[in-house]
Design an enzyme around this catalytic site. Sequence first.
Site, PDB file in Angstrom:
ATOM      1  N   LYS A  86      17.521  -4.535  32.499  1.00  0.00           N
ATOM      2  CA  LYS A  86      18.676  -5.407  32.289  1.00  0.00           C
ATOM      3  C   LYS A  86      18.244  -6.397  31.216  1.00  0.00           C
ATOM      4  O   LYS A  86      17.719  -7.477  31.521  1.00  0.00           O
ATOM      5  CB  LYS A  86      19.034  -6.127  33.594  1.00  0.00           C
ATOM      6  CG  LYS A  86      20.261  -7.025  33.512  1.00  0.00           C
ATOM      7  CD  LYS A  86      21.529  -6.257  33.726  1.00  0.00           C
ATOM      8  CE  LYS A  86      22.728  -7.212  33.863  1.00  0.00           C
ATOM      9  NZ  LYS A  86      23.984  -6.476  34.025  1.00  0.00           N
ATOM     10  N   SER A  91      23.005 -13.042  32.916  1.00  0.00           N
ATOM     11  CA  SER A  91      23.451 -14.402  33.220  1.00  0.00           C
ATOM     12  C   SER A  91      23.722 -14.504  34.724  1.00  0.00           C
ATOM     13  O   SER A  91      23.741 -13.500  35.426  1.00  0.00           O
ATOM     14  CB  SER A  91      24.697 -14.753  32.409  1.00  0.00           C
ATOM     15  OG  SER A  91      25.709 -13.794  32.573  1.00  0.00           O
ATOM     16  N   VAL A 103      25.825  -5.610  29.971  1.00  0.00           N
ATOM     17  CA  VAL A 103      26.364  -6.796  30.655  1.00  0.00           C
ATOM     18  C   VAL A 103      27.859  -6.845  30.381  1.00  0.00           C
ATOM     19  O   VAL A 103      28.281  -6.724  29.232  1.00  0.00           O
ATOM     20  CB  VAL A 103      25.644  -8.082  30.189  1.00  0.00           C
ATOM     21  CG1 VAL A 103      25.691  -8.225  28.684  1.00  0.00           C
ATOM     22  CG2 VAL A 103      26.214  -9.313  30.870  1.00  0.00           C
TER      23      VAL A 103
END
Length: 227
Positions: free
Chosen positions: A40, A44, A120
Amino acid sequence: MTRLDRVFIAGTDTGIGKTHASCALLHALRGAGHDAVGMKPVASGCEETPEGLRNEDALALQAAGPAGVAYAAINPVSLRAPLSPHLAAARDGVTVALPPLTEAFERLRAHHAPVVVEGVGGWLVPLAPGLMASALAQAWELPVILVVGLRLGCLNHALLSARAIAADGCRLLGWIGNRIDPAMAAVEENLATVRELLPAPCLGVLPHGEPPQHAARHLGAAVEALG
């Protein structure tokens, strides 16, 4: 068939189960004898822990992969606020740049294959000014598996995402359906429509509420597609 040593997991939107699909794919690959590892690159919504910032999705990828891989190798950029990465990075005073992410990716790829890189949000999420999430797939020459969250609106999101992936010069290897809404009406008809309209094969459909290690049994076609 040439074995692919890398793949990018994109999603039709935020919250449609990219991590669930990525972890299921890792279990399926490792069950087939591959030394697969998840990554990843930017996350966030990380929480402070005694070990530092940690992201729930990245921790799940770490748990689904080989033992002993450091968290920082899987998630090199950890951001606090649960916002689009470019906004979260600005709040943290962090600069997200491609070269350090590429170095982290190459370090993982030197020891494990395939590397399952989870994006993401959707395909066109900003990581930094002038840098989109899609740039990772472009720069690292990653074939793309698109996770289609099966809910109302998924047809439009799936087709637009496929168009954007093609427009950016990336290869759509296939797609995985994820039953995020167990009450979705006409799910089989919607699946048939996605199969008909997306320019890539279905690599599996994940049922609702099944843990990744069990859902892995539905991804045999994805393992075959990666060689």
